[in-house]
Design a protein around this motif. Structure first.
Motif, PDB file in Angstrom:
ATOM      1  N   ASP A   1     -30.329 -22.074   0.273  1.00 18.09           N
ATOM      2  CA  ASP A   1     -28.947 -21.769  -0.104  1.00 18.09           C
ATOM      3  C   ASP A   1     -28.592 -22.393  -1.452  1.00 18.09           C
ATOM      4  OD1 ASP A   1     -28.411 -20.234   2.128  1.00 18.09           O
ATOM      5  OD2 ASP A   1     -27.729 -21.932   3.321  1.00 18.09           O
ATOM      6  N   ILE A   2     -29.115 -23.586  -1.715  1.00 18.67           N
ATOM      7  CA  ILE A   2     -28.875 -24.224  -3.011  1.00 18.67           C
ATOM      8  C   ILE A   2     -29.552 -23.413  -4.113  1.00 18.67           C
ATOM      9  CG2 ILE A   2     -29.450 -26.256  -4.412  1.00 18.67           C
ATOM     10  CD1 ILE A   2     -28.889 -27.958  -1.952  1.00 18.67           C
ATOM     11  N   LEU A   3     -30.778 -22.988  -3.878  1.00 19.59           N
ATOM     12  CA  LEU A   3     -31.481 -22.164  -4.861  1.00 19.59           C
ATOM     13  C   LEU A   3     -30.737 -20.849  -5.099  1.00 19.59           C
ATOM     14  CD1 LEU A   3     -35.184 -22.705  -3.713  1.00 19.59           C
ATOM     15  CD2 LEU A   3     -34.135 -23.507  -5.852  1.00 19.59           C
ATOM     16  N   SER A   4     -30.198 -20.272  -4.041  1.00 20.67           N
ATOM     17  CA  SER A   4     -29.460 -19.012  -4.169  1.00 20.67           C
ATOM     18  C   SER A   4     -28.222 -19.177  -5.040  1.00 20.67           C
ATOM     19  CB  SER A   4     -29.071 -18.507  -2.779  1.00 20.67           C
ATOM     20  OG  SER A   4     -28.301 -17.323  -2.864  1.00 20.67           O
ATOM     21  N   THR A   5     -27.500 -20.285  -4.851  1.00 18.68           N
ATOM     22  CA  THR A   5     -26.296 -20.528  -5.653  1.00 18.68           C
ATOM     23  C   THR A   5     -26.651 -20.752  -7.114  1.00 18.68           C
ATOM     24  OG1 THR A   5     -25.127 -21.477  -3.758  1.00 18.68           O
ATOM     25  CG2 THR A   5     -24.297 -22.036  -5.956  1.00 18.68           C
ATOM     26  N   LEU A   6     -27.681 -21.535  -7.368  1.00 17.41           N
ATOM     27  CA  LEU A   6     -28.117 -21.783  -8.742  1.00 17.41           C
ATOM     28  C   LEU A   6     -28.567 -20.483  -9.399  1.00 17.41           C
ATOM     29  CD1 LEU A   6     -30.177 -25.050  -8.139  1.00 17.41           C
ATOM     30  CD2 LEU A   6     -27.942 -24.895  -9.243  1.00 17.41           C
ATOM     31  N   ARG A   7     -29.230 -19.630  -8.633  1.00 17.75           N
ATOM     32  CA  ARG A   7     -29.698 -18.350  -9.153  1.00 17.75           C
ATOM     33  C   ARG A   7     -28.519 -17.440  -9.481  1.00 17.75           C
ATOM     34  NH1 ARG A   7     -32.460 -16.716  -4.863  1.00 17.75           N
ATOM     35  NH2 ARG A   7     -34.140 -18.163  -5.403  1.00 17.75           N
ATOM     36  N   LYS A   8     -27.507 -17.471  -8.640  1.00 20.05           N
ATOM     37  CA  LYS A   8     -26.321 -16.639  -8.855  1.00 20.05           C
ATOM     38  C   LYS A   8     -25.671 -16.936 -10.198  1.00 20.05           C
ATOM     39  CE  LYS A   8     -21.718 -15.706  -6.943  1.00 20.05           C
ATOM     40  NZ  LYS A   8     -20.788 -15.983  -5.812  1.00 20.05           N
ATOM     41  N   TYR A   9     -25.619 -18.216 -10.564  1.00 20.16           N
ATOM     42  CA  TYR A   9     -24.973 -18.612 -11.812  1.00 20.16           C
ATOM     43  C   TYR A   9     -25.973 -18.824 -12.944  1.00 20.16           C
ATOM     44  CZ  TYR A   9     -20.803 -19.029  -8.994  1.00 20.16           C
ATOM     45  OH  TYR A   9     -19.742 -18.742  -8.162  1.00 20.16           O
ATOM     46  N   ARG A  10     -27.243 -18.548 -12.675  1.00 20.94           N
ATOM     47  CA  ARG A  10     -28.296 -18.609 -13.695  1.00 20.94           C
ATOM     48  C   ARG A  10     -28.348 -19.965 -14.391  1.00 20.94           C
ATOM     49  NH1 ARG A  10     -30.469 -13.621 -14.897  1.00 20.94           N
ATOM     50  NH2 ARG A  10     -29.415 -11.838 -13.933  1.00 20.94           N
ATOM     51  N   VAL A  11     -28.371 -21.020 -13.598  1.00 21.84           N
ATOM     52  CA  VAL A  11     -28.475 -22.359 -14.167  1.00 21.84           C
ATOM     53  C   VAL A  11     -29.676 -23.086 -13.559  1.00 21.84           C
ATOM     54  CG1 VAL A  11     -26.001 -22.528 -14.602  1.00 21.84           C
ATOM     55  CG2 VAL A  11     -26.937 -23.400 -12.460  1.00 21.84           C
ATOM     56  N   PRO A  12     -30.344 -23.937 -14.340  1.00 18.43           N
ATOM     57  CA  PRO A  12     -31.471 -24.706 -13.827  1.00 18.43           C
ATOM     58  C   PRO A  12     -31.016 -26.050 -13.274  1.00 18.43           C
ATOM     59  CG  PRO A  12     -31.329 -25.025 -16.176  1.00 18.43           C
ATOM     60  CD  PRO A  12     -30.194 -24.080 -15.798  1.00 18.43           C
ATOM     61  N   ALA A  13     -31.829 -26.630 -12.427  1.00 15.18           N
ATOM     62  CA  ALA A  13     -31.540 -27.958 -11.877  1.00 15.18           C
ATOM     63  C   ALA A  13     -32.853 -28.707 -11.714  1.00 15.18           C
ATOM     64  CB  ALA A  13     -30.824 -27.832 -10.526  1.00 15.18           C
ATOM     65  N   MET A  14     -32.750 -29.946 -11.275  1.00 16.30           N
ATOM     66  CA  MET A  14     -33.934 -30.763 -11.021  1.00 16.30           C
ATOM     67  C   MET A  14     -34.001 -31.076  -9.528  1.00 16.30           C
ATOM     68  SD  MET A  14     -33.779 -33.419 -14.250  1.00 16.30           S
ATOM     69  CE  MET A  14     -35.520 -33.886 -14.138  1.00 16.30           C
ATOM     70  N   PHE A  15     -35.183 -30.894  -8.948  1.00 14.88           N
ATOM     71  CA  PHE A  15     -35.395 -31.206  -7.541  1.00 14.88           C
ATOM     72  C   PHE A  15     -36.434 -32.313  -7.434  1.00 14.88           C
ATOM     73  CE2 PHE A  15     -33.588 -26.990  -7.426  1.00 14.88           C
ATOM     74  CZ  PHE A  15     -32.834 -26.955  -6.262  1.00 14.88           C
ATOM     75  N   PHE A  16     -36.005 -33.478  -6.973  1.00 13.13           N
ATOM     76  CA  PHE A  16     -36.934 -34.585  -6.756  1.00 13.13           C
ATOM     77  C   PHE A  16     -37.391 -34.521  -5.304  1.00 13.13           C
ATOM     78  CE2 PHE A  16     -34.745 -35.884 -10.570  1.00 13.13           C
ATOM     79  CZ  PHE A  16     -35.787 -36.426 -11.333  1.00 13.13           C
ATOM     80  N   VAL A  17     -38.620 -34.049  -5.113  1.00 16.02           N
ATOM     81  CA  VAL A  17     -39.095 -33.733  -3.777  1.00 16.02           C
ATOM     82  C   VAL A  17     -39.957 -34.842  -3.195  1.00 16.02           C
ATOM     83  CG1 VAL A  17     -39.033 -31.281  -4.336  1.00 16.02           C
ATOM     84  CG2 VAL A  17     -41.194 -32.538  -4.580  1.00 16.02           C
ATOM     85  N   CYS A  18     -39.914 -34.965  -1.883  1.00 16.66           N
ATOM     86  CA  CYS A  18     -40.782 -35.888  -1.163  1.00 16.66           C
ATOM     87  C   CYS A  18     -42.059 -35.143  -0.790  1.00 16.66           C
ATOM     88  CB  CYS A  18     -40.104 -36.414   0.094  1.00 16.66           C
ATOM     89  SG  CYS A  18     -38.741 -37.548  -0.231  1.00 16.66           S
ATOM     90  N   GLY A  19     -43.200 -35.778  -0.971  1.00 16.39           N
ATOM     91  CA  GLY A  19     -44.475 -35.117  -0.754  1.00 16.39           C
ATOM     92  C   GLY A  19     -44.656 -34.548   0.630  1.00 16.39           C
ATOM     93  N   GLU A  20     -44.240 -35.291   1.648  1.00 16.61           N
ATOM     94  CA  GLU A  20     -44.426 -34.808   3.010  1.00 16.61           C
ATOM     95  C   GLU A  20     -43.576 -33.575   3.291  1.00 16.61           C
ATOM     96  OE1 GLU A  20     -43.536 -38.038   5.549  1.00 16.61           O
ATOM     97  OE2 GLU A  20     -41.393 -38.112   5.063  1.00 16.61           O
ATOM     98  N   MET A  21     -42.434 -33.445   2.618  1.00 14.06           N
ATOM     99  CA  MET A  21     -41.604 -32.254   2.748  1.00 14.06           C
ATOM    100  C   MET A  21     -42.185 -31.103   1.912  1.00 14.06           C
ATOM    101  SD  MET A  21     -39.110 -33.062   4.798  1.00 14.06           S
ATOM    102  CE  MET A  21     -37.772 -31.902   4.504  1.00 14.06           C
ATOM    103  N   ALA A  22     -42.656 -31.433   0.721  1.00 14.08           N
ATOM    104  CA  ALA A  22     -43.219 -30.415  -0.173  1.00 14.08           C
ATOM    105  C   ALA A  22     -44.470 -29.793   0.421  1.00 14.08           C
ATOM    106  CB  ALA A  22     -43.535 -31.040  -1.530  1.00 14.08           C
ATOM    107  N   ALA A  23     -45.310 -30.603   1.053  1.00 14.55           N
ATOM    108  CA  ALA A  23     -46.556 -30.098   1.625  1.00 14.55           C
ATOM    109  C   ALA A  23     -46.300 -29.073   2.715  1.00 14.55           C
ATOM    110  CB  ALA A  23     -47.385 -31.264   2.171  1.00 14.55           C
TER     111      ALA A  23
END
Length: 279
Positions: A112-134
């Motif tokens: 949902d966060i990605l969808s909102t950012l896409r709607k307004y065509r803006v970039p952001a930074m995602f600091f991800v945890c490895g166990e979640m990313a995997a």
């Protein structure tokens, strides 16, 4: 932080927009002073891996006092001089702001966060945890495809100062490996869980080719204060160069999702340009 599909053509537009934003913000990070051979100080160029905030921003009460090392060439040995704090904000050049999201990706909230950012065509930074990313590589790919910056937030979100250097290296390197395997590029930015940095973490992060980024404005959305409160904190704290800390995982982040939908268009209407730092 109690722990602390777009069509190909549209994706191309997002990538182009992110690159244009990066070009426009080149040199936006503050400079620092470095010792010369004679022991005097010489100004480093604005921007790039060695940039750092000139005026420290008062840290949130629960944060530990940070230290940081300047990044040498990727995978090289960390060399002095050493930062005394991570990058906290971008230079006050124009009405630019950076939105950051920690602890994810979480399939319940990140889409949902990605969808909102896409709607307004803006970039952001995602600091991800490895166990979640995997476990959610599809979301990591979506972040990269949409032109967002994927940063390192350690593997399991530990309190870094309580770990020996070997564990710090494992936490950071394992996460960098997952990001590189998934996106094709290693992360260039990282953030310590809880904002708790120490010298070892900065030196090891530098050896892995990453710069430390903290934040200017803490929404404290991890306390689940209510959507209106999160929106108010962002709008009241908005300003040139501000780096906003929010979360897309680590708990119930439905308030964070709803808040983004409300404050993002207001920031844009107020003339702010949402961008990301690039190296």
């Amino acid at each position: 932080m109690k722990k602390d599909q777009m069509l190909p053509g549209r994706r191309s537009v997002m990538r182009l927009g992110a690159c244009l934003g990066a070009a426009a913000t080149a040199g936006l990070l503050f400079t620092e002073r470095a010792p010369t051979a004679a022991g005097t100080e010489a100004a480093l160029p604005v921007g790039g891996p060695r940039a750092v905030a000139r005026r420290p921003v008062k840290a949130s009460a629960y944060r530990l006092q940070p230290m940081a090392a300047i990044s040498p060439p990727r995978f090289g040995r960390a060399m002095p001089p050493v930062r005394r704090q991570p990058i906290l904000k971008m230079a006050e050049a124009g009405r630019t702001m950076v939105l950051t999201f920690d602890d994810g990706p979480d399939p319940r909230y990140t889409p949902d966060i990605l969808s909102t950012l896409r709607k307004y065509r803006v970039p952001a930074m995602f600091f991800v945890c490895g166990e979640m990313a995997a476990d959610n590589r599809d979301l990591i790919c979506e972040m990269a495809d949409d032109g967002h910056v994927v940063g390192n937030h350690t593997w399991s979100h530990p309190l870094i100062p309580k770990l020996p250097p070997s564990r710090i290296r494992d936490e950071l390197s394992r996460t960098s490996e997952v990001i590189e395997e998934t996106t094709g590029s290693p992360p260039l930015w990282y953030r310590a869980p809880f904002g708790a940095w120490n010298k070892h973490s900065f030196e090891i992060g530098a050896q892995l080719g990453m710069e430390p980024l903290a934040w200017t404005l803490d929404t404290r959305d991890w306390t689940e204060p209510g959507t209106k409160t999160i929106v108010r904190r962002v709008l009241n704290g908005a300003g040139p160069g501000v780096v906003v800390l929010s979360h897309d995982a680590g708990g119930d982040r439905s308030q964070s999702v709803a808040a983004l939908r409300r404050y993002l268009p207001e920031l844009l209407d107020a003339g702010y340009r949402i961008t990301v730092p690039r190296r």
